[in-house]
Structure formats: C-alpha cells, structure tokens
Scaffold this active site. Structure first.
Site, PDB file in Angstrom:
ATOM      1  CG  ASP A 165      -8.487 -21.099  29.281  1.00 51.82           C
ATOM      2  OD1 ASP A 165      -7.330 -21.334  28.898  1.00 51.82           O
ATOM      3  OD2 ASP A 165      -8.749 -20.256  30.164  1.00 51.82           O
TER       4      ASP A 165
ATOM      5  CD  GLU B  48      -7.533 -23.819  35.253  1.00 51.21           C
ATOM      6  OE1 GLU B  48      -6.530 -23.850  35.983  1.00 51.21           O
ATOM      7  OE2 GLU B  48      -7.619 -23.091  34.249  1.00 51.21           O
TER       8      GLU B  48
ATOM      9  CD  GLU C  16      -7.581 -17.349  26.005  1.00 49.45           C
ATOM     10  OE1 GLU C  16      -8.346 -16.383  25.770  1.00 49.45           O
ATOM     11  OE2 GLU C  16      -6.415 -17.402  25.566  1.00 49.45           O
TER      12      GLU C  16
ATOM     13  CG  HIS D 203       0.361 -13.493  27.398  1.00 44.38           C
ATOM     14  ND1 HIS D 203      -0.567 -14.307  26.799  1.00 44.38           N
ATOM     15  CD2 HIS D 203       0.394 -13.855  28.693  1.00 44.38           C
ATOM     16  CE1 HIS D 203      -1.050 -15.142  27.717  1.00 44.38           C
ATOM     17  NE2 HIS D 203      -0.491 -14.887  28.864  1.00 44.38           N
TER      18      HIS D 203
ATOM     19  NE  ARG E  69      -5.095 -15.235  19.148  1.00 44.00           N
ATOM     20  CZ  ARG E  69      -4.071 -16.081  19.221  1.00 44.00           C
ATOM     21  NH1 ARG E  69      -3.603 -16.462  20.389  1.00 44.00           N
ATOM     22  NH2 ARG E  69      -3.488 -16.518  18.133  1.00 44.00           N
TER      23      ARG E  69
ATOM     24  CG  HIS F 252       3.922 -14.618  25.348  1.00 45.65           C
ATOM     25  ND1 HIS F 252       4.115 -15.062  24.065  1.00 45.65           N
ATOM     26  CD2 HIS F 252       3.010 -15.459  25.890  1.00 45.65           C
ATOM     27  CE1 HIS F 252       3.361 -16.129  23.843  1.00 45.65           C
ATOM     28  NE2 HIS F 252       2.671 -16.386  24.950  1.00 45.65           N
TER      29      HIS F 252
HETATM   30  C1  UD1 Z   1      -1.790 -19.302  24.238  1.00 46.60           C
HETATM   31  C2  UD1 Z   1      -3.239 -19.579  24.584  1.00 46.60           C
HETATM   32  C3  UD1 Z   1      -3.657 -18.789  25.798  1.00 46.60           C
HETATM   33  C4  UD1 Z   1      -2.691 -18.989  26.950  1.00 46.60           C
HETATM   34  C5  UD1 Z   1      -1.280 -18.711  26.485  1.00 46.60           C
HETATM   35  C6  UD1 Z   1      -0.293 -19.002  27.565  1.00 46.60           C
HETATM   36  C7  UD1 Z   1      -4.765 -20.026  22.742  1.00 46.60           C
HETATM   37  C8  UD1 Z   1      -5.613 -19.440  21.683  1.00 46.60           C
HETATM   38  N1  UD1 Z   1      -4.072 -19.169  23.496  1.00 46.60           N
HETATM   39  O1  UD1 Z   1      -1.714 -17.935  23.840  1.00 46.60           O
HETATM   40  O2  UD1 Z   1      -4.941 -19.214  26.192  1.00 46.60           O
HETATM   41  O3  UD1 Z   1      -3.017 -18.090  27.975  1.00 46.60           O
HETATM   42  O4  UD1 Z   1      -0.991 -19.559  25.360  1.00 46.60           O
HETATM   43  O5  UD1 Z   1       0.925 -18.413  27.319  1.00 46.60           O
HETATM   44  O6  UD1 Z   1      -4.712 -21.218  22.890  1.00 46.60           O
HETATM   45  N2  UD1 Z   1       5.800 -18.375  20.704  1.00 46.60           N
HETATM   46  C9  UD1 Z   1       7.119 -18.761  20.576  1.00 46.60           C
HETATM   47  N3  UD1 Z   1       7.592 -19.730  21.425  1.00 46.60           N
HETATM   48  C10 UD1 Z   1       6.844 -20.316  22.376  1.00 46.60           C
HETATM   49  C11 UD1 Z   1       5.513 -19.899  22.505  1.00 46.60           C
HETATM   50  C12 UD1 Z   1       4.996 -18.942  21.650  1.00 46.60           C
HETATM   51  O7  UD1 Z   1       7.848 -18.255  19.739  1.00 46.60           O
HETATM   52  O8  UD1 Z   1       7.338 -21.177  23.097  1.00 46.60           O
HETATM   53  C13 UD1 Z   1       5.263 -17.334  19.776  1.00 46.60           C
HETATM   54  C14 UD1 Z   1       5.005 -17.874  18.364  1.00 46.60           C
HETATM   55  O9  UD1 Z   1       5.295 -16.886  17.419  1.00 46.60           O
HETATM   56  C15 UD1 Z   1       3.491 -18.128  18.397  1.00 46.60           C
HETATM   57  C16 UD1 Z   1       3.032 -16.968  19.250  1.00 46.60           C
HETATM   58  O10 UD1 Z   1       4.029 -16.852  20.272  1.00 46.60           O
HETATM   59  O11 UD1 Z   1       2.924 -18.140  17.096  1.00 46.60           O
HETATM   60  C17 UD1 Z   1       1.654 -17.082  19.841  1.00 46.60           C
HETATM   61  O12 UD1 Z   1       1.452 -18.311  20.491  1.00 46.60           O
HETATM   62  P1  UD1 Z   1      -0.064 -18.818  20.750  1.00 46.60           P
HETATM   63  O13 UD1 Z   1      -0.015 -20.120  21.465  1.00 46.60           O
HETATM   64  O14 UD1 Z   1      -0.836 -18.768  19.500  1.00 46.60           O
HETATM   65  O15 UD1 Z   1      -0.691 -17.671  21.638  1.00 46.60           O
HETATM   66  P2  UD1 Z   1      -0.469 -17.299  23.169  1.00 46.60           P
HETATM   67  O16 UD1 Z   1      -0.685 -15.829  23.270  1.00 46.60           O
HETATM   68  O17 UD1 Z   1       0.786 -17.879  23.668  1.00 46.60           O
HETATM   69  N1  UDP Z   2       5.174 -18.143  33.898  1.00 48.65           N
HETATM   70  C1  UDP Z   2       6.468 -18.646  33.826  1.00 48.65           C
HETATM   71  N2  UDP Z   2       7.450 -17.863  33.285  1.00 48.65           N
HETATM   72  C2  UDP Z   2       7.221 -16.626  32.798  1.00 48.65           C
HETATM   73  C3  UDP Z   2       5.887 -16.126  32.853  1.00 48.65           C
HETATM   74  C4  UDP Z   2       4.893 -16.924  33.401  1.00 48.65           C
HETATM   75  O1  UDP Z   2       6.718 -19.764  34.254  1.00 48.65           O
HETATM   76  O2  UDP Z   2       8.154 -15.980  32.323  1.00 48.65           O
HETATM   77  C5  UDP Z   2       4.106 -18.997  34.473  1.00 48.65           C
HETATM   78  C6  UDP Z   2       3.252 -18.365  35.551  1.00 48.65           C
HETATM   79  O3  UDP Z   2       3.830 -18.497  36.815  1.00 48.65           O
HETATM   80  C7  UDP Z   2       1.965 -19.156  35.425  1.00 48.65           C
HETATM   81  C8  UDP Z   2       1.881 -19.435  33.960  1.00 48.65           C
HETATM   82  O4  UDP Z   2       3.191 -19.280  33.438  1.00 48.65           O
HETATM   83  O5  UDP Z   2       2.071 -20.409  36.070  1.00 48.65           O
HETATM   84  C9  UDP Z   2       0.929 -18.470  33.323  1.00 48.65           C
HETATM   85  O6  UDP Z   2       1.026 -18.582  31.982  1.00 48.65           O
HETATM   86  P1  UDP Z   2       0.420 -17.551  30.981  1.00 48.65           P
HETATM   87  O7  UDP Z   2       0.309 -16.223  31.637  1.00 48.65           O
HETATM   88  O8  UDP Z   2       1.237 -17.656  29.762  1.00 48.65           O
HETATM   89  O9  UDP Z   2      -0.993 -18.169  30.656  1.00 48.65           O
HETATM   90  P2  UDP Z   2      -2.416 -18.058  31.343  1.00 48.65           P
HETATM   91  O10 UDP Z   2      -2.320 -18.467  32.754  1.00 48.65           O
HETATM   92  O11 UDP Z   2      -2.864 -16.653  31.162  1.00 48.65           O
HETATM   93  O12 UDP Z   2      -3.259 -18.988  30.529  1.00 48.65           O
END
Ligand code: UD1
Ligand code: UDP
Length: 374
Positions: A98, A120, A134, A211, A213, A244
């Site tokens: 999602d 999924e 999502e 984390h 949104r 995060h």
């Molecule tokens: C995204 C997904 C969410 C998922 C989550 C898992 C969307 C809209 N959201 O949200 O569904 O649950 O990933 O974690 O697709 N960043 C870093 N390094 C990284 C990753 C992220 O610096 O490796 C920072 C960056 O500033 C980035 C921000 O996190 O711009 C947000 O990342 P983004 O993928 O937009 O949102 P998530 O909250 O991670």
């Molecule tokens: N996870 C991880 N390291 C961390 C935090 C989470 O490997 O420090 C794993 C967690 O076990 C799960 C996945 O990341 O498998 C969940 O990711 P996240 O919460 O970012 O996304 P969501 O599942 O909400 O889409």
C-alpha cells in the site's frame, strides 16, 4: 512460452521485508527470469533489508529526497519507471501492499498494458484517510491489478465486496516466510547501540515504533507523552524505540523523549535485530502495519496507536488492541497489560493467522498458472 520475465518493484523497508523472500524463492524456478527494480523511496532503511536478504537490484531509481511529498514520490516514480519498463518489457510486474511506490508502479505498468500482480492484496479499513494515504494506495492498486495475492480469506472477501473475484489467490503473508529465516534461538545482535542497551537489562522491554503520516504532529506528541508517563510510573519497564529517519518524526520524538531514564531512542535497526528484539519484548506499542502481523506470531501482545486497523485477524484473535492516539487511553492500555497478568497472558498466546511460511511458493505457482506454464 520462454521464461516468464517477472519484474518485482519495491522501494520502502516494509515492502522489501515482504518481497525479498519472494524474490529469493523465484531464483529456484527455471521457468522464471527475475528482475528487481528499486524505486529508492527509502534509502538507508531499504538498503538494510536488501543487504540482509542478499538481494541484488537490477535498477534503482533513487527517488528519495529529504522530507519528500506524496506528489514528488508519485511523479518521480511515474516518470522514471516508464523507460525501465520499456527497456525490460516484463511479462508481469509485481508490487507490494500500500505504499505510494506500489500504487505509482502499478499505474506505470498499466500505462504500458503490462499485467500487474499485487502481493498483500485486499487489506481494508474502509476509511480513506486512515491509514493515509495507504488505504487509497491499496484500493487503487486493486483496481489496476490482474493478479491478487491475498494473505487471508478475509482479505479475499474484501476484494469480492469490490467485485474483484478473478485471479484472486489466498497465499498467506510473505512476512511469515521472512520471520522463519530471521528469528534464531541463540541470536547475536549486530547493532552496537542495541547490544549496549541489552547488556544487563533487567527491565521488561516495551518495544515502540511510530511514524505514520496521520500521526505526525499532535498525535505523535500524545504518544510520546504517554510513554514518558509509563517510564516514570513503572521502574521495571524500559522503552526501546528505533526511530524512523524522517525528520518530521525525529524532531518530535527526540524533543519529548530524549535524555529520559529508561527510554532508549535508537536508529532504525536491521530486520534481523528487529525481529529477534520483538520476540524477546514484553509488549509492542506501534502504529506500524507489518508489526501487527509479526508480533502476534511471536506471542507478544500489541497496543496499536491507531483508531482502526486493516489487520482484523489479529484483533479477532485477541493479540492486538487498538489504543488510538489519545494520551490517557494509551497510558491505560499499556498500564493494564503491565499490571494485569491474566489479561496479558490471554493476549500473549502466539497466533499466526497469516500463513505457514510458504506464501512465496503459492504466489509463484499462481503466476505460472496464469501464464499457462507448468
Ligand atoms: C513510507 C510509506 C508508508 C510505509 C513506510 C514504511 C508512503 C506514502 N508511505 O512512509 O506506507 O508504512 O514508508 O516505513 O508510501 N527517510 C530517510 N531514509 C530512509 C527512509 C526515509 O532519510 O531510508 C526520510 C526522508 O527524509 C524521507 C522521509 O523519511 O523523505 C519520509 O519517507 P517516506 O517514504 O515519504 O514516508 P514514510 O513515513 O517512510
Ligand atoms: N522494522 C525494522 N527495523 C526497525 C523498525 C521496523 O526492521 O527499526 C521492520 C518491522 O519489523 C516490520 C517493518 O519494518 O517488518 C515495518 O515497517 P514500517 O513500520 O516502517 O512500515 P509498515 O509496516 O507500517 O508499512
């Protein structure tokens, strides 16, 4: 038909954790040519997973920007995916779950009339703003997809309610495939920060992640304040919170929870450290989707920092409870499980409604069947 060219495309940590077991499994099938494309929606958090599962990508679109927006993710993926699809001409594109990567990649494949397989599929809250974005990402992906891999019968029923009944396969969730390789009896942690914290730890571990949104701002502040009160009230409890990398999350979390006794804020840990830490935790407190599937399989109760969940199976089984983002309610729910052994034991019964660890094989067999290949 020659080999079926399957292009798996993903870009965030949770997608990678659930797609890597499938990508690895595909290597065992000579009828399949597997191509991996990362959108790079995440960077470090994605790399951590790829390294653990030893998956090598063929393409990386590297789209991540600091504090990226939904629009930038969507448009960058759409723009950059086109040429990759034109060059590779896959027979099918697989997307997961999602995220905005999943939806935008599905749309890019659809524009080139390439069949899409949705791993999924069929999770729903029926509230288009929770989880945001999502719920809409997965609903729209379902409309585009040609093959739907639903983890459970309930997910299949959700799709049927939307008149999606063709090529729906109940496969289990590939997260169980992943868990079977990551959790080990005599596991040795890798993160030096985590090793230091766990050394001589006597307290009960409260493992926290938050984390989402829709929780940015005041809801996340409420969550942090509730955790502060828990740590102050219960001296035999320690919070471990891998935070995060998003600055919008980190700013709030470090401001409220930084430098407090028995609250350990650490960087994201790799998936092996995470799964093993989860298995040894007393309680998990999270707004994550994937963790709601993993913790019940480990027999660890979960307090969910959301008002609704698409993981109804865990609610029905009684291992997951919704606390929302009201400070008092979060405190009450956590506190009840810290104090009431009977309630805790009832929730801690390990259940696993998400499959037997063979989801990847079922998905591959369904793909072979779709293309009429033995
Ligand atoms: C995204 C997904 C969410 C998922 C989550 C898992 C969307 C809209 N959201 O949200 O569904 O649950 O990933 O974690 O697709 N960043 C870093 N390094 C990284 C990753 C992220 O610096 O490796 C920072 C960056 O500033 C980035 C921000 O996190 O711009 C947000 O990342 P983004 O993928 O937009 O949102 P998530 O909250 O991670
Ligand atoms: N996870 C991880 N390291 C961390 C935090 C989470 O490997 O420090 C794993 C967690 O076990 C799960 C996945 O990341 O498998 C969940 O990711 P996240 O919460 O970012 O996304 P969501 O599942 O909400 O889409």
């Amino acid at each position: 038909m020659d080999k079926i060219k399957v292009m798996s495309v993903f870009g965030t940590r949770p997608e990678a954790i659930k797609m890597c077991p499938l990508v690895k499994k595909m290597r065992e099938y000579e009828q399949i040519e597997s191509v991996v494309c990362l959108t790079g929606q995440h960077r470090e958090m994605l790399q951590q997973v790829i390294d653990i599962f030893q998956v090598k990508e063929d393409y990386n679109l590297h789209i991540m920007k600091p504090s990226q927006t939904l629009t930038s993710i969507t448009t960058d993926v759409l723009t950059l995916m086109g040429p990759v699809l034109e060059k590779e001409k896959p027979d099918i594109v697989l997307v997961h779950g999602d995220t905005t990567t999943s939806f935008a990649v599905a749309l890019a494949a659809y524009y080139q009339q390439i069949p899409v397989g949705h791993v999924e599929a069929g999770l729903r809250t029926y509230d288009k703003y929770a989880p945001f974005p999502e719920e809409m990402n997965r609903t729209l992906t379902s409309r585009i997809a040609d093959l739907h891999f639903a983890p459970t019968e309930a997910n299949k029923e959700c799709l049927a309610r939307e008149n999606i009944e063709k090529n729906v396969f109940v496969t289990g969730n590939t997260v169980i495939d992943a868990l079977q390789t990551t959790i080990l009896r005599d596991y040795k942690y890798k993160s030096p920060e985590l090793i230091r914290i766990l050394n001589d730890m006597r307290e009960r571990i409260l493992l926290v992640t938050a984390h989402r949104r829709e929780n940015w701002g005041q809801p996340l502040r409420n969550i942090c304040e509730a955790l502060c009160e828990i740590a102050e009230r219960y001296e035999d409890v320690a919070v471990i919170y891998p935070v995060h990398l998003n600055p919008k999350v980190r700013d709030t979390v470090f401001e409220i929870l930084g430098n407090r006794e028995r609250i350990h804020l650490i960087d994201p840990i790799d998936v092996e450290d995470m799964h093993n830490l989860m298995a040894k935790s007393y309680l998990v407190v999270t707004d994550s989707g994937g963790i709601q599937e993993e913790a019940p399989s480990c027999g660890v109760p979960v307090v969910v920092l959301r008002n609704e969940t698409e993981r109804q199976e865990a609610i029905e089984a009684g291992t997951v409870r919704l606390a929302g983002t009201d400070k008092k309610k979060i405190f009450r729910e956590i506190s009840a499980l810290l104090e009431n052994q009977e309630q805790y034991d009832r929730m801690a019964e390990a259940i696993n409604p998400y499959g037997d660890g063979h989801a990847s094989e079922r998905i591959i067999r369904a793909i072979l069947q779709y293309f009429g290949v033995r």
